[in-house]
Scaffold this motif. Sequence first.
Motif, PDB file in Angstrom:
ATOM      1  N   LEU A 120     -59.957 -16.433  36.392  1.00 53.80           N
ATOM      2  CA  LEU A 120     -58.475 -16.251  36.651  1.00 53.80           C
ATOM      3  C   LEU A 120     -57.538 -16.510  35.539  1.00 53.80           C
ATOM      4  CD1 LEU A 120     -57.856 -17.171  40.610  1.00 53.80           C
ATOM      5  CD2 LEU A 120     -57.664 -15.145  39.673  1.00 53.80           C
ATOM      6  N   GLU A 121     -57.804 -17.722  34.673  1.00 51.06           N
ATOM      7  CA  GLU A 121     -56.772 -18.107  33.550  1.00 51.06           C
ATOM      8  C   GLU A 121     -57.244 -17.024  32.537  1.00 51.06           C
ATOM      9  OE1 GLU A 121     -57.644 -22.113  32.614  1.00 51.06           O
ATOM     10  OE2 GLU A 121     -57.045 -23.197  34.484  1.00 51.06           O
ATOM     11  N   TYR A 122     -58.175 -16.639  32.443  1.00 53.24           N
ATOM     12  CA  TYR A 122     -58.581 -15.855  31.209  1.00 53.24           C
ATOM     13  C   TYR A 122     -57.916 -14.324  31.714  1.00 53.24           C
ATOM     14  CZ  TYR A 122     -61.103 -12.173  28.949  1.00 53.24           C
ATOM     15  OH  TYR A 122     -61.430 -11.081  28.006  1.00 53.24           O
ATOM     16  N   TYR A 123     -57.789 -14.072  32.742  1.00 55.97           N
ATOM     17  CA  TYR A 123     -57.277 -12.544  33.245  1.00 55.97           C
ATOM     18  C   TYR A 123     -55.670 -12.804  33.320  1.00 55.97           C
ATOM     19  CZ  TYR A 123     -61.825 -10.761  34.557  1.00 55.97           C
ATOM     20  OH  TYR A 123     -62.992 -10.376  34.337  1.00 55.97           O
ATOM     21  N   TYR A 124     -55.284 -14.015  33.761  1.00 59.35           N
ATOM     22  CA  TYR A 124     -53.812 -14.256  33.547  1.00 59.35           C
ATOM     23  C   TYR A 124     -53.208 -14.051  32.098  1.00 59.35           C
ATOM     24  CZ  TYR A 124     -53.254 -16.104  38.256  1.00 59.35           C
ATOM     25  OH  TYR A 124     -53.111 -16.118  39.797  1.00 59.35           O
ATOM     26  N   LYS A 125     -54.134 -14.659  31.184  1.00 64.14           N
ATOM     27  CA  LYS A 125     -53.748 -14.484  29.611  1.00 64.14           C
ATOM     28  C   LYS A 125     -53.909 -12.994  29.185  1.00 64.14           C
ATOM     29  CE  LYS A 125     -55.360 -19.131  28.434  1.00 64.14           C
ATOM     30  NZ  LYS A 125     -56.506 -20.094  27.735  1.00 64.14           N
ATOM     31  N   ILE A 126     -54.713 -12.278  29.750  1.00 63.68           N
ATOM     32  CA  ILE A 126     -54.738 -10.935  29.355  1.00 63.68           C
ATOM     33  C   ILE A 126     -53.599 -10.159  29.836  1.00 63.68           C
ATOM     34  CG2 ILE A 126     -56.048  -8.824  29.808  1.00 63.68           C
ATOM     35  CD1 ILE A 126     -58.505 -10.281  29.724  1.00 63.68           C
ATOM     36  N   ALA A 127     -53.149 -10.285  31.174  1.00 64.03           N
ATOM     37  CA  ALA A 127     -52.224  -9.830  32.013  1.00 64.03           C
ATOM     38  C   ALA A 127     -50.859 -10.178  31.049  1.00 64.03           C
ATOM     39  CB  ALA A 127     -51.798 -10.194  33.221  1.00 64.03           C
ATOM     40  N   ARG A 128     -50.720 -11.401  30.523  1.00 64.57           N
ATOM     41  CA  ARG A 128     -49.459 -11.830  29.838  1.00 64.57           C
ATOM     42  C   ARG A 128     -49.451 -11.138  28.545  1.00 64.57           C
ATOM     43  NH1 ARG A 128     -50.650 -17.213  29.950  1.00 64.57           N
ATOM     44  NH2 ARG A 128     -50.420 -17.704  32.162  1.00 64.57           N
ATOM     45  N   VAL A 129     -50.360 -10.901  27.871  1.00 58.40           N
ATOM     46  CA  VAL A 129     -50.215 -10.229  26.672  1.00 58.40           C
ATOM     47  C   VAL A 129     -49.991  -8.776  26.719  1.00 58.40           C
ATOM     48  CG1 VAL A 129     -51.884  -9.432  24.633  1.00 58.40           C
ATOM     49  CG2 VAL A 129     -52.084 -11.919  25.470  1.00 58.40           C
ATOM     50  N   ARG A 130     -50.702  -8.183  27.642  1.00 59.04           N
ATOM     51  CA  ARG A 130     -50.373  -6.672  28.061  1.00 59.04           C
ATOM     52  C   ARG A 130     -48.991  -6.524  28.267  1.00 59.04           C
ATOM     53  NH1 ARG A 130     -55.993  -4.518  30.508  1.00 59.04           N
ATOM     54  NH2 ARG A 130     -57.201  -4.961  28.880  1.00 59.04           N
ATOM     55  N   THR A 131     -48.560  -7.360  29.279  1.00 60.84           N
ATOM     56  CA  THR A 131     -46.948  -7.272  29.745  1.00 60.84           C
ATOM     57  C   THR A 131     -45.980  -7.759  28.521  1.00 60.84           C
ATOM     58  OG1 THR A 131     -47.443  -8.088  31.696  1.00 60.84           O
ATOM     59  CG2 THR A 131     -45.268  -8.525  31.195  1.00 60.84           C
ATOM     60  N   ASP A 132     -46.434  -8.325  27.509  1.00 63.01           N
ATOM     61  CA  ASP A 132     -45.586  -8.568  26.403  1.00 63.01           C
ATOM     62  C   ASP A 132     -45.642  -7.411  25.533  1.00 63.01           C
ATOM     63  OD1 ASP A 132     -44.547 -11.266  27.229  1.00 63.01           O
ATOM     64  OD2 ASP A 132     -46.194 -12.310  25.958  1.00 63.01           O
ATOM     65  N   GLU A 133     -46.858  -6.713  25.439  1.00 65.02           N
ATOM     66  CA  GLU A 133     -46.920  -5.271  24.615  1.00 65.02           C
ATOM     67  C   GLU A 133     -46.101  -4.409  25.169  1.00 65.02           C
ATOM     68  OE1 GLU A 133     -50.993  -4.614  24.435  1.00 65.02           O
ATOM     69  OE2 GLU A 133     -51.342  -6.447  23.036  1.00 65.02           O
ATOM     70  N   GLN A 134     -46.120  -4.205  26.515  1.00 69.63           N
ATOM     71  CA  GLN A 134     -45.268  -3.158  27.242  1.00 69.63           C
ATOM     72  C   GLN A 134     -43.673  -3.408  27.020  1.00 69.63           C
ATOM     73  OE1 GLN A 134     -46.461  -0.427  28.359  1.00 69.63           O
ATOM     74  NE2 GLN A 134     -48.494  -0.968  27.658  1.00 69.63           N
ATOM     75  N   LYS A 135     -43.311  -4.742  27.090  1.00 73.31           N
ATOM     76  CA  LYS A 135     -42.084  -4.859  27.025  1.00 73.31           C
ATOM     77  C   LYS A 135     -41.419  -4.529  25.547  1.00 73.31           C
ATOM     78  CE  LYS A 135     -41.469  -8.823  30.134  1.00 73.31           C
ATOM     79  NZ  LYS A 135     -41.107 -10.566  30.067  1.00 73.31           N
ATOM     80  N   GLN A 136     -42.318  -4.843  24.534  1.00 71.50           N
ATOM     81  CA  GLN A 136     -42.138  -4.565  22.978  1.00 71.50           C
ATOM     82  C   GLN A 136     -41.990  -2.935  23.053  1.00 71.50           C
ATOM     83  OE1 GLN A 136     -41.287  -6.268  20.517  1.00 71.50           O
ATOM     84  NE2 GLN A 136     -41.325  -8.007  21.818  1.00 71.50           N
ATOM     85  N   LYS A 137     -42.956  -2.153  23.691  1.00 71.03           N
ATOM     86  CA  LYS A 137     -42.727  -0.814  23.551  1.00 71.03           C
ATOM     87  C   LYS A 137     -41.579  -0.206  24.100  1.00 71.03           C
ATOM     88  CE  LYS A 137     -47.964   0.252  23.285  1.00 71.03           C
ATOM     89  NZ  LYS A 137     -48.815   0.632  23.814  1.00 71.03           N
ATOM     90  N   ALA A 138     -41.228  -0.895  25.503  1.00 70.58           N
ATOM     91  CA  ALA A 138     -39.992  -0.493  26.048  1.00 70.58           C
ATOM     92  C   ALA A 138     -38.835  -0.783  25.238  1.00 70.58           C
ATOM     93  CB  ALA A 138     -40.017  -1.121  27.336  1.00 70.58           C
ATOM     94  N   LYS A 139     -38.492  -1.897  24.685  1.00 73.48           N
ATOM     95  CA  LYS A 139     -37.718  -2.208  23.924  1.00 73.48           C
ATOM     96  C   LYS A 139     -37.504  -1.255  22.631  1.00 73.48           C
ATOM     97  CE  LYS A 139     -35.456  -6.010  21.363  1.00 73.48           C
ATOM     98  NZ  LYS A 139     -34.350  -5.181  20.759  1.00 73.48           N
ATOM     99  N   ILE A 140     -38.409  -0.958  21.938  1.00 73.89           N
ATOM    100  CA  ILE A 140     -38.527   0.030  20.894  1.00 73.89           C
ATOM    101  C   ILE A 140     -38.014   1.387  21.460  1.00 73.89           C
ATOM    102  CG2 ILE A 140     -39.992   1.599  19.101  1.00 73.89           C
ATOM    103  CD1 ILE A 140     -41.540  -1.343  19.013  1.00 73.89           C
ATOM    104  N   ARG A 141     -38.306   2.040  22.295  1.00 74.14           N
ATOM    105  CA  ARG A 141     -37.871   3.037  23.247  1.00 74.14           C
ATOM    106  C   ARG A 141     -36.444   3.325  23.532  1.00 74.14           C
ATOM    107  NH1 ARG A 141     -42.932   3.392  25.814  1.00 74.14           N
ATOM    108  NH2 ARG A 141     -41.983   2.366  27.593  1.00 74.14           N
ATOM    109  N   PHE A 142     -35.993   2.085  24.094  1.00 74.89           N
ATOM    110  CA  PHE A 142     -34.657   1.850  24.507  1.00 74.89           C
ATOM    111  C   PHE A 142     -33.975   2.014  23.151  1.00 74.89           C
ATOM    112  CE2 PHE A 142     -31.058  -0.611  25.066  1.00 74.89           C
ATOM    113  CZ  PHE A 142     -30.377  -0.078  26.199  1.00 74.89           C
ATOM    114  N   ASP A 143     -34.180   0.900  22.299  1.00 76.24           N
ATOM    115  CA  ASP A 143     -33.367   0.859  20.966  1.00 76.24           C
ATOM    116  C   ASP A 143     -33.318   2.191  19.999  1.00 76.24           C
ATOM    117  OD1 ASP A 143     -32.751  -1.643  21.485  1.00 76.24           O
ATOM    118  OD2 ASP A 143     -34.229  -2.676  20.136  1.00 76.24           O
ATOM    119  N   SER A 144     -34.295   3.057  19.972  1.00 73.78           N
ATOM    120  CA  SER A 144     -34.402   4.478  19.340  1.00 73.78           C
ATOM    121  C   SER A 144     -33.389   5.134  19.903  1.00 73.78           C
ATOM    122  CB  SER A 144     -35.615   4.768  19.338  1.00 73.78           C
ATOM    123  OG  SER A 144     -36.270   5.502  20.579  1.00 73.78           O
ATOM    124  N   ARG A 145     -33.157   5.133  21.408  1.00 71.64           N
ATOM    125  CA  ARG A 145     -32.369   6.101  22.095  1.00 71.64           C
ATOM    126  C   ARG A 145     -30.794   5.691  21.893  1.00 71.64           C
ATOM    127  NH1 ARG A 145     -30.244   6.003  27.155  1.00 71.64           N
ATOM    128  NH2 ARG A 145     -31.375   4.088  27.711  1.00 71.64           N
TER     129      ARG A 145
END
Length: 104
Positions: free
Chosen positions: A12-37
């Motif tokens: 569970l701790e391992y999967y929580y870490k993976i989920a956190r990393v993927r969530t942070d990556e998605q946040k960065q992608k969303a920020k880049i899309r928003f900032d470009s617009r």
Amino acid sequence: MSKYVRDIRNKLEYYYKIARVRTDEQKQKAKIRFDSRVSPNLQSYKVGDKVFVKQSQISNKLQNKFDGPFEITQVFENSALLKNPETNRISKVNFDRLKPCFET
């Protein structure tokens, strides 16, 4: 604590870490899309420009989506003070809701 419980907790701790990393990556992608617009419009507004303001709620699809034109009296980092020429009321509006007015 049994070995079974320890193994599940570690997984569970391992999967929580993976989920956190993927969530942070998605946040960065969303920020880049928003900032470009949004970012190109931030610097384009100056004091004295005329703009339209997007309405927050529209009752039917035939109603205008924008009100205005309004005159910009002061510019901030992400917003501007607008003066309504008919009523002389001043309101603060975010750049996301503004659209430039090109008078002919």
